[in-house]
Design an enzyme around this catalytic site. Structure first.
Site, PDB file in Angstrom:
ATOM      1  N   ASP A  39      -6.797   1.938 -25.529  1.00  0.00           N
ATOM      2  CA  ASP A  39      -7.090   1.792 -24.102  1.00  0.00           C
ATOM      3  C   ASP A  39      -7.244   3.139 -23.408  1.00  0.00           C
ATOM      4  O   ASP A  39      -6.611   4.123 -23.797  1.00  0.00           O
ATOM      5  CB  ASP A  39      -5.900   1.095 -23.408  1.00  0.00           C
ATOM      6  CG  ASP A  39      -5.921  -0.404 -23.588  1.00  0.00           C
ATOM      7  OD1 ASP A  39      -6.946  -0.934 -24.015  1.00  0.00           O
ATOM      8  OD2 ASP A  39      -4.881  -1.021 -23.308  1.00  0.00           O
TER       9      ASP A  39
ATOM     10  N   ARG B 114      -1.366  -8.388 -21.177  1.00  0.00           N
ATOM     11  CA  ARG B 114      -2.193  -8.032 -22.341  1.00  0.00           C
ATOM     12  C   ARG B 114      -1.461  -7.093 -23.295  1.00  0.00           C
ATOM     13  O   ARG B 114      -1.847  -6.922 -24.441  1.00  0.00           O
ATOM     14  CB  ARG B 114      -3.514  -7.424 -21.927  1.00  0.00           C
ATOM     15  CG  ARG B 114      -3.408  -6.077 -21.257  1.00  0.00           C
ATOM     16  CD  ARG B 114      -4.751  -5.578 -20.784  1.00  0.00           C
ATOM     17  NE  ARG B 114      -5.644  -5.247 -21.867  1.00  0.00           N
ATOM     18  CZ  ARG B 114      -5.607  -4.087 -22.546  1.00  0.00           C
ATOM     19  NH1 ARG B 114      -4.674  -3.191 -22.259  1.00  0.00           N
ATOM     20  NH2 ARG B 114      -6.468  -3.839 -23.503  1.00  0.00           N
TER      21      ARG B 114
ATOM     22  N   PRO C  50       0.824  -1.213   0.000  1.00  0.00           N
ATOM     23  CA  PRO C  50       0.000   0.000   0.000  1.00  0.00           C
ATOM     24  C   PRO C  50       0.862   1.268   0.000  1.00  0.00           C
ATOM     25  O   PRO C  50       0.426   2.333  -0.409  1.00  0.00           O
ATOM     26  CB  PRO C  50      -0.797  -0.107   1.304  1.00  0.00           C
ATOM     27  CG  PRO C  50      -0.683  -1.520   1.738  1.00  0.00           C
ATOM     28  CD  PRO C  50       0.591  -2.055   1.166  1.00  0.00           C
TER      29      PRO C  50
ATOM     30  N   GLU D  14       1.826  -7.681   7.832  1.00  0.00           N
ATOM     31  CA  GLU D  14       2.097  -6.242   7.731  1.00  0.00           C
ATOM     32  C   GLU D  14       3.141  -5.941   6.655  1.00  0.00           C
ATOM     33  O   GLU D  14       3.601  -4.806   6.547  1.00  0.00           O
ATOM     34  CB  GLU D  14       2.596  -5.719   9.089  1.00  0.00           C
ATOM     35  CG  GLU D  14       1.583  -5.857  10.223  1.00  0.00           C
ATOM     36  CD  GLU D  14       0.263  -5.203   9.890  1.00  0.00           C
ATOM     37  OE1 GLU D  14      -0.776  -5.867  10.044  1.00  0.00           O
ATOM     38  OE2 GLU D  14       0.267  -4.036   9.431  1.00  0.00           O
TER      39      GLU D  14
END
Ligand SMILES: COc1ccc2nc(C(=O)O)sc2c1
Length: 252
Positions: A178, A163, A94, A121
């Site tokens: 895209d 992709r 994160p 964590e």
């Protein structure tokens, strides 16, 4: 492209056996190797975590286990790619830098990626420091939310990168059109899309799309992309440099 993934839940990556990624693997475009982190533990409980120095909630993943695992996976990859080959290490967290289409395009140029999804964590910070001394080691986040572990982020990144590899998407133009793709669509969300029938439950396909007039269709699609971006992601429009907006755009 070779992709190695080390995880305590390798079964989490079963989705990479199906659809586009599964076909890319069958065709040898994507060579994915999964590894169980606990194979590099040496205790009966196969322990991969311990309490954090300095106190605080949760557990931290042990550097010794990750170090042995990454070393072994690098050696394994070198047997196939050459004695000097090194992967780019990607650690989802994160607290990482944002994973964007630009990063996906960057990773799509790499011959070898090694993903290290954590649980608990996170991984002892010395692991990234150690490998960052001899190979490219990135800490990246797929978004401003916190997952239960890095595995879901790896699935997202492998698909976003896979992709982009030549031969994976049937129609190469799909990549160019895209959302966030470089060029005309950079920093723009894709607009609405339609297929047959022309009328469905009273909802009509915009007439311009049935006109066969390619110039008008292209203009309409750009207008709708700009309109949607202004509505949903206004901060992206601010990134459009002066060259990114043409004289017609100003009226949207
Ligand atoms: C413990 O490992 C984690 C936990 C949450 C998390 N969230 C991510 C994200 O990109 O949002 S990566 C990641 C890794």
């Amino acid at each position: 492209m070779r992709v190695d993934i080390i995880s305590i839940f390798p079964e989490y990556f079963a989705p990479l056996d199906v659809s586009l990624m599964g076909k890319a693997r069958e065709r040898g475009i994507l060579d994915i190797h999964l590894h169980q982190l606990r194979d590099w533990t040496h205790d009966v409980h196969k322990t991969v975590d311990d309490t954090p120095y300095g106190g605080g909630p949760g557990m931290v993943m042990k550097p010794e286990v990750w170090g042995e695992a990454v070393d072994a996976v690098i050696e394994g990859g070198r047997a196939a790619r050459g004695a000097d080959a090194l992967p780019r290490l990607v650690v989802p967290t994160p607290s990482g830098r944002p994973f964007t289409q630009e990063v996906a395009l960057e990773y799509a140029e790499e011959p070898w990626l090694l993903f290290a999804p954590a649980r608990y964590e996170g991984i002892d910070s010395r692991v990234v420091a150690e490998y960052g001394e001899r190979l490219r080691a990135d800490e990246v986040s797929i978004g401003d939310y916190v997952l239960a572990g890095g595995e879901a982020a790896v699935l997202v990144m492998v698909e976003a990168v896979g992709r982009l590899l030549p031969g994976v998407l049937g129609n190469a133009r799909s990549v160019a059109d895209d959302s966030f793709a470089p060029g005309a669509m950079a920093n723009l969300l894709e607009g609405p899309v339609y297929t047959k029938p022309p009328v469905w439950r009273g909802h009509e396909v915009p007439e311009v799309l049935l006109s066969g007039h390619h110039g008008r269709i292209a203009r309409w699609r750009r207008d709708e992309a700009l309109r949607r971006t202004l509505d949903r992601r206004p901060e992206l429009v601010a990134r459009l440099d002066r060259d990114g907006l043409d004289k017609h755009d100003r009226r949207v």
